[in-house]
Design a protein around this motif. Structure first.
Motif, PDB file in Angstrom:
ATOM      1  N   HIS A 148       0.806  -1.221   0.000  1.00 48.94           N
ATOM      2  CA  HIS A 148       0.000   0.000   0.000  1.00 48.94           C
ATOM      3  C   HIS A 148       0.841   1.275   0.000  1.00 48.94           C
ATOM      4  CE1 HIS A 148      -3.375  -2.639   0.639  1.00 48.94           C
ATOM      5  NE2 HIS A 148      -2.800  -3.127   1.722  1.00 48.94           N
ATOM      6  N   LEU A 149       2.142   1.157  -0.218  1.00 48.12           N
ATOM      7  CA  LEU A 149       3.029   2.320  -0.157  1.00 48.12           C
ATOM      8  C   LEU A 149       3.434   2.774  -1.550  1.00 48.12           C
ATOM      9  CD1 LEU A 149       5.279   1.217   2.843  1.00 48.12           C
ATOM     10  CD2 LEU A 149       3.257   2.694   2.881  1.00 48.12           C
ATOM     11  N   SER A 150       3.773   4.040  -1.669  1.00 47.63           N
ATOM     12  CA  SER A 150       4.185   4.616  -2.961  1.00 47.63           C
ATOM     13  C   SER A 150       5.629   4.234  -3.285  1.00 47.63           C
ATOM     14  CB  SER A 150       4.061   6.135  -2.906  1.00 47.63           C
ATOM     15  OG  SER A 150       5.062   6.679  -2.046  1.00 47.63           O
ATOM     16  N   GLY A 151       6.036   4.531  -4.510  1.00 47.37           N
ATOM     17  CA  GLY A 151       7.420   4.282  -4.915  1.00 47.37           C
ATOM     18  C   GLY A 151       8.413   5.063  -4.074  1.00 47.37           C
ATOM     19  N   GLY A 152       8.089   6.306  -3.743  1.00 42.19           N
ATOM     20  CA  GLY A 152       8.961   7.120  -2.898  1.00 42.19           C
ATOM     21  C   GLY A 152       9.081   6.563  -1.492  1.00 42.19           C
ATOM     22  N   GLU A 153       7.950   6.071  -0.949  1.00 38.77           N
ATOM     23  CA  GLU A 153       7.990   5.469   0.391  1.00 38.77           C
ATOM     24  C   GLU A 153       8.829   4.190   0.371  1.00 38.77           C
ATOM     25  OE1 GLU A 153       3.777   6.780   2.419  1.00 38.77           O
ATOM     26  OE2 GLU A 153       3.708   5.365   0.738  1.00 38.77           O
ATOM     27  N   LYS A 154       8.690   3.404  -0.681  1.00 40.58           N
ATOM     28  CA  LYS A 154       9.485   2.171  -0.781  1.00 40.58           C
ATOM     29  C   LYS A 154      10.972   2.493  -0.910  1.00 40.58           C
ATOM     30  CE  LYS A 154       5.752  -0.607  -2.652  1.00 40.58           C
ATOM     31  NZ  LYS A 154       5.191  -1.287  -3.830  1.00 40.58           N
ATOM     32  N   ARG A 155      11.301   3.560  -1.625  1.00 44.78           N
ATOM     33  CA  ARG A 155      12.706   3.964  -1.746  1.00 44.78           C
ATOM     34  C   ARG A 155      13.248   4.383  -0.385  1.00 44.78           C
ATOM     35  NH1 ARG A 155      16.984   2.574  -4.574  1.00 44.78           N
ATOM     36  NH2 ARG A 155      18.442   4.266  -4.825  1.00 44.78           N
ATOM     37  N   ASP A 210      30.346   0.587   8.197  1.00 49.98           N
ATOM     38  CA  ASP A 210      31.525   1.448   8.057  1.00 49.98           C
ATOM     39  C   ASP A 210      31.602   2.062   6.664  1.00 49.98           C
ATOM     40  OD1 ASP A 210      32.649   0.740  10.671  1.00 49.98           O
ATOM     41  OD2 ASP A 210      32.955  -1.242   9.763  1.00 49.98           O
ATOM     42  N   ILE A 211      31.076   1.335   5.669  1.00 45.57           N
ATOM     43  CA  ILE A 211      31.100   1.804   4.284  1.00 45.57           C
ATOM     44  C   ILE A 211      29.679   1.720   3.729  1.00 45.57           C
ATOM     45  CG2 ILE A 211      32.008   1.435   1.951  1.00 45.57           C
ATOM     46  CD1 ILE A 211      34.418   0.004   3.250  1.00 45.57           C
ATOM     47  N   LEU A 212      29.203   2.825   3.176  1.00 41.69           N
ATOM     48  CA  LEU A 212      27.901   2.862   2.513  1.00 41.69           C
ATOM     49  C   LEU A 212      28.119   2.863   1.005  1.00 41.69           C
ATOM     50  CD1 LEU A 212      25.911   5.624   4.440  1.00 41.69           C
ATOM     51  CD2 LEU A 212      25.528   3.155   4.506  1.00 41.69           C
ATOM     52  N   CYS A 213      27.485   1.949   0.313  1.00 40.92           N
ATOM     53  CA  CYS A 213      27.487   1.930  -1.147  1.00 40.92           C
ATOM     54  C   CYS A 213      26.075   2.286  -1.583  1.00 40.92           C
ATOM     55  CB  CYS A 213      27.872   0.544  -1.666  1.00 40.92           C
ATOM     56  SG  CYS A 213      29.578   0.092  -1.331  1.00 40.92           S
ATOM     57  N   LEU A 214      25.933   3.459  -2.191  1.00 32.17           N
ATOM     58  CA  LEU A 214      24.619   3.985  -2.539  1.00 32.17           C
ATOM     59  C   LEU A 214      24.507   4.132  -4.052  1.00 32.17           C
ATOM     60  CD1 LEU A 214      24.512   6.842   0.141  1.00 32.17           C
ATOM     61  CD2 LEU A 214      23.582   4.514   0.349  1.00 32.17           C
ATOM     62  N   ASP A 215      23.606   3.368  -4.648  1.00 29.54           N
ATOM     63  CA  ASP A 215      23.410   3.404  -6.097  1.00 29.54           C
ATOM     64  C   ASP A 215      22.140   4.194  -6.394  1.00 29.54           C
ATOM     65  OD1 ASP A 215      23.410   2.967  -8.811  1.00 29.54           O
ATOM     66  OD2 ASP A 215      23.638   0.792  -8.666  1.00 29.54           O
ATOM     67  N   GLU A 216      22.313   5.380  -6.943  1.00 30.61           N
ATOM     68  CA  GLU A 216      21.215   6.294  -7.269  1.00 30.61           C
ATOM     69  C   GLU A 216      20.294   6.510  -6.067  1.00 30.61           C
ATOM     70  OE1 GLU A 216      21.093   8.109  -9.851  1.00 30.61           O
ATOM     71  OE2 GLU A 216      22.384   7.091 -11.285  1.00 30.61           O
ATOM     72  N   PRO A 217      20.854   6.973  -4.947  1.00 35.18           N
ATOM     73  CA  PRO A 217      20.059   7.081  -3.721  1.00 35.18           C
ATOM     74  C   PRO A 217      18.950   8.127  -3.769  1.00 35.18           C
ATOM     75  CG  PRO A 217      22.160   8.160  -3.417  1.00 35.18           C
ATOM     76  CD  PRO A 217      22.222   7.446  -4.736  1.00 35.18           C
ATOM     77  N   THR A 218      19.026   9.114  -4.664  1.00 35.24           N
ATOM     78  CA  THR A 218      18.008  10.167  -4.691  1.00 35.24           C
ATOM     79  C   THR A 218      16.825   9.842  -5.597  1.00 35.24           C
ATOM     80  OG1 THR A 218      19.166  11.411  -6.423  1.00 35.24           O
ATOM     81  CG2 THR A 218      19.704  11.952  -4.132  1.00 35.24           C
ATOM     82  N   ASN A 219      16.879   8.734  -6.326  1.00 35.53           N
ATOM     83  CA  ASN A 219      15.754   8.359  -7.199  1.00 35.53           C
ATOM     84  C   ASN A 219      14.476   8.233  -6.377  1.00 35.53           C
ATOM     85  OD1 ASN A 219      17.449   8.256  -9.377  1.00 35.53           O
ATOM     86  ND2 ASN A 219      17.217   6.066  -9.744  1.00 35.53           N
ATOM     87  N   HIS A 220      13.405   8.823  -6.844  1.00 33.15           N
ATOM     88  CA  HIS A 220      12.063   8.747  -6.247  1.00 33.15           C
ATOM     89  C   HIS A 220      11.946   9.449  -4.894  1.00 33.15           C
ATOM     90  CE1 HIS A 220      11.163   5.926  -9.430  1.00 33.15           C
ATOM     91  NE2 HIS A 220      12.141   5.148  -9.029  1.00 33.15           N
ATOM     92  N   LEU A 221      12.934  10.254  -4.523  1.00 33.44           N
ATOM     93  CA  LEU A 221      12.864  10.966  -3.242  1.00 33.44           C
ATOM     94  C   LEU A 221      12.427  12.410  -3.462  1.00 33.44           C
ATOM     95  CD1 LEU A 221      16.116   9.798  -1.385  1.00 33.44           C
ATOM     96  CD2 LEU A 221      13.806   8.838  -1.232  1.00 33.44           C
TER      97      LEU A 221
END
Length: 179
Positions: free
Chosen positions: A101-108, A121-132
């Protein structure tokens, strides 16, 4: 005939590095993060991560189970209930609604909360701003700028990269260049 995606690549990541990975589409940026996070295995070569160093990976695409709540999903992924609740709350995610029941932005935001709640200790973020939305992007920028560990990030959001990264690595034709 298969061609190698990377040739003789060596990548050193130190505490405090906030590295943006740039390169053409298909150059291997996402594949590199998947290899580092052990989501996929490299065909050849050696991956060495210092013993005791933890890594968290936010995939570009997420496949969240629709029959779970965000809190259930995080705790089933071996994340402490309190820490999962904290990050879900920080990212304004309804922790007790079914993900169906959640939107794409909420799921992101759920996927992001899950990655951050590992407190790695290390964050690997692949396109973290998509849908935000902008508020969440600004929150993430602030989080990344104050993060004590290391970050490897892929994004087409140049403003985000300019704010959160302090090093640029270019992947081009199987080679890694530090800029």
């Amino acid at each position: 005939m298969c061609y190698p995606l990377f040739k003789d690549m060596t990548l050193h990541v130190a505490t405090g590095n906030r590295i943006c990975l740039v390169g053409r589409n298909g150059s291997g940026k996402s594949t590199l993060l998947k290899v580092l996070s052990k989501t996929i295995e490299a065909d050849d070569g050696t991956l060495f991560i210092q013993p005791g160093v933890t890594l968290s990976y936010l995939a570009q695409d997420h496949n969240l189970p629709s029959d779970l709540t965000p809190l259930d999903y995080c705790t089933r992924q071996h994340i402490d209930h309190f820490i999962a609740s904290k990050y879900l709350d920080l990212l304004d995610v309804p922790a007790d609604r079914l993900m169906a029941h959640l939107s794409g932005g909420e799921k992101r935001r759920i996927a992001l909360a899950h990655a951050l709640a590992k407190e790695a200790d290390i964050l690997c973020l692949d396109e973290p701003t998509n849908h935000l939305d902008m508020q969440t992007i600004e929150w993430l920028e602030d989080y990344c700028m104050h993060f004590k560990g290391a970050i490897l990030v892929i994004s087409h959001d140049r403003s985000f990269l300019n704010k959160v990264s302090n090093r640029t690595f270019l992947i081009d034709r199987g080679n890694l260049f530090v800029q």
